[in-house]
Motif scaffolding. Structure first.
Motif, PDB file in Angstrom:
ATOM      1  N   ASN A   1       2.238   5.597   2.626  1.00  0.00           N
ATOM      2  CA  ASN A   1       0.965   4.895   2.571  1.00  0.00           C
ATOM      3  C   ASN A   1      -0.093   5.947   2.900  1.00  0.00           C
ATOM      4  OD1 ASN A   1      -1.365   3.548   3.912  1.00  0.00           O
ATOM      5  ND2 ASN A   1      -0.234   1.706   3.335  1.00  0.00           N
TER       6      ASN A   1
ATOM      7  N   GLY B   1       0.775  -1.234   0.000  1.00  0.00           N
ATOM      8  CA  GLY B   1       0.000   0.000   0.000  1.00  0.00           C
ATOM      9  C   GLY B   1       0.807   1.284   0.000  1.00  0.00           C
ATOM     10  N   PHE B   2       2.112   1.171  -0.239  1.00  0.00           N
ATOM     11  CA  PHE B   2       2.968   2.350  -0.263  1.00  0.00           C
ATOM     12  C   PHE B   2       3.217   2.805  -1.692  1.00  0.00           C
ATOM     13  CE2 PHE B   2       4.041   0.329   3.718  1.00  0.00           C
ATOM     14  CZ  PHE B   2       4.163   1.388   4.596  1.00  0.00           C
TER      15      PHE B   2
ATOM     16  N   ARG C   1       4.150  -3.707   8.045  1.00  0.00           N
ATOM     17  CA  ARG C   1       4.199  -3.661   6.581  1.00  0.00           C
ATOM     18  C   ARG C   1       5.637  -3.624   6.083  1.00  0.00           C
ATOM     19  NH1 ARG C   1      -0.976  -1.342   4.055  1.00  0.00           N
ATOM     20  NH2 ARG C   1      -2.486  -1.570   5.734  1.00  0.00           N
TER      21      ARG C   1
END
Length: 137
Positions: free
Chosen positions: A59, A28-29, A119
């Protein structure tokens, strides 16, 4: 004080950078900036330096949550991930979000920092799975 989390792998530098970018995207980055330190130092100082890239990762939902809790957090964003040559290996290192937000001394950021850390840990594990740990080589 340790302020990064990292892994060292074997592989081609550009391939490791590409894999790091892909793993960040999967978590999600987005990479807002990609700074080639080697090229910059050569251009600005006419100095040779190892291959070294700084990836400014963000993110958006987590950044929004963090900025909502602490407006000055923007001074610490984006979170940097670096990739560099290191004695025959390639090191991928991310800022430790828990150390980073600890500067703000705001407990409301703890869960966000933990989420980013998880993450980043998965990003590093993905890169290591793809290339193999340099310590195993």
């Amino acid at each position: 004080m340790d302020y990064t989390i990292q892994t060292s792998v074997t592989g081609e530098f550009d391939d490791v950078v590409d894999a790091t970018n892909a793993a960040l995207k999967d978590e999600g980055f987005g990479v807002l900036c990609d700074i080639d330190i080697q090229a910059t130092l050569k251009e600005k100082l006419d100095k040779e330096f190892r291959q070294y890239r700084i990836l400014g990762a963000c993110n958006p939902p987590l950044a929004y949550d963090g900025l909502t809790e602490e407006i000055e957090l923007g001074a610490l964003l984006p979170c940097n991930v670096i990739v560099y040559e290191d004695a025959g290996a390639i090191t991928v290192s991310a800022v430790d979000p828990e150390q980073l937000v600890g500067i703000a001394d705001n407990d409301a950021l703890d869960s966000i920092a933990s989420e980013v850390t998880e993450r980043f840990d998965r990003v590093l594990a993905t890169v290591e799975d793809e290339f193999g740990s340099a310590s195993e080589a």
